[in-house]
Design a protein around this motif. Sequence first.
Motif: not given
Length: 565
Positions: A422, A427, A473
């Motif tokens: 991440d 995102c 994302c």
Amino acid sequence: MGILEKIAEIEHEISRTQKNKATEYHLGLLKAKLAKYRQQLLEPTGKGGAKGEGFDVMKSGDARVAMVGFPSVGKSTLLSSMTTTHSEAAGYEFTTLTCIPGVISYNGANIQLLDLPGIIEGASQGKGRGRQVISVAKTADLILMMLDAGKSDQQKMLLERELESVGIRLNKKPPNIYVKQKKVGGVKFTNTVPLTHCNEKLIMTVLHEYKIFNADVIFREDCTIDEFIDIIQGNRVYMTCLYVYNKIDQISIEEIDRLARKPHHVVISCEMNLNMDYLLEKMWEYLALVRCYTKKPGNAPDLGPEDGIILRSGATVEHCCHALHRSLAAQLRYAIVWGTSTKFSPQRVGLHHKLDHEDVIQIMILRLLMLVVISSSAKIEGAKKKEEKFFATYGDPECDYDVPYISTNPLGPNIECQFLPDNFLDCQQPQAISQNLQTNSNGSVNSNGKLPGECLKMGGARIEDVEFTDVICQVLYCIPCRGERQFLRKTPCIKYTGHYFLSTLLYSVLLGVAGVDRFCLGYSAMAVGKMMTLGGFGIWWLVDIFLLIFGILLPADDSNWEPYY
Ligand SMILES: Nc1nc2c(ncn2[C@@H]2O[C@H](COP(=O)(O)OP(=O)(O)OP(=O)(O)O)[C@@H](O)[C@H]2O)c(=O)[nH]1
Ligand SMILES: [Mg+2]
């Protein structure tokens, strides 16, 4: 006695002396003396000889080729036929008297070809214009030794000897001998290979002749005493040479065959235009130039016959930077190279990476530094323009990863974008659908009820309670990965807005009477009520503590407790 006579005397002595074990030292000594005198002759300490008028031709193009040969072998004819420059050619000797430069365009490179006056025996001692010719030849990257195919092989030997005597070594590598002079300690001699051409005593004799009494000498190669003298003299020029036999129209086919088979030989006829293409090919091969193509980030390189930069063989990324812009090397962050010089293609390399012929290179520089350097040297406005121009020419230095990098190689350097953690992604935040409906202009909801990033319910403390949704994302700028850079990722409908369970519990226990816990969680109206009633006279205070502990009292904005304290 003049130097010339001394040289003549020594040469006579060398030719008279028989070569055997007994005379080995004597000969070595004579050779050293000869080299010293020749050196004196070449660099006269007094007023010096006549200045080389007509010989100071500017170096231009990517490489320089000099033609050396006896008069009337067809040097000027070759220049006129290979380049657009005309040089007078005639049937008598010494037609050309100065250095005439021409340019050959081949494989995108400009090669400077120099027509020089013919040299004669004794040129090295200054006969004719020999000395000037030889000094120009020394500056070249390749010597074309022009020879007349109709004449005997003697001419080649004579010319070679002339060049040898001024310290030009043809088609040879510098001998691998290390000599370092010192102040004290005597001579320390080491050899890493067995020596068959000379021995320690002979080497000492030569060193003494040069008045070297303290030095480290390491022979890493089985060299001759002549090669050792070359190293001590230190001013030898090691050059590549092509022996070009001209006028093959005048000799028999067998003779041509014999000449053409020798190493470093090319046979041509300028007048009949025979084998000229091969000569060009050979010249290119012997010059060993390297052509590199530059590439702007995000663009394909230009691979046309005229594109690319021409560098010398053995050139590094640093040379390439210098060829593009003089300040580029100092700002290089790294370069990306595609081609045969790297183990992987592409590969990140540094300043000292050696480039191969036909490599593609992309130069990445420090953008910030670039701005600082430019803005300190000029006004900001001008600097910005300069920088824009620079990037337009050499590309944005940041990165070009925003073009999808599609490769099916599982061992490739980049991972699939979808597998990136991440922290490398930007995102979308999951949103509660009720909020979204209010902002949605057409008010319609998708058939499955949800758009990417929408949640019917936010929050949840156990995995079974949590709803999942797909969010869009985008891989962050400058992060390399393989495949599409924008994709959907399954994400829990959970958000965090900075509420910590433990701190809230402490507020509730210690300051619950003043309603601080309710204020923090976002229930402002209730908090005021709790404060006014002094925590509901103690009952509300206790109830809230229990509600918090059993997970019934949660932040007002549907967010979850932050997972770390
Ligand atoms: N048969 C024949 N003659 C040639 C060839 N090339 C040149 N010649 C002749 O050789 C003569 C000398 O040519 P140049 O080009 O002036 O020779 P050069 O080496 O420049 O001579 P200098 O300038 O005097 O040193 C001319 O008469 C040319 O016509 C060839 O391939 N075959
Ligand atoms: Mg000429």
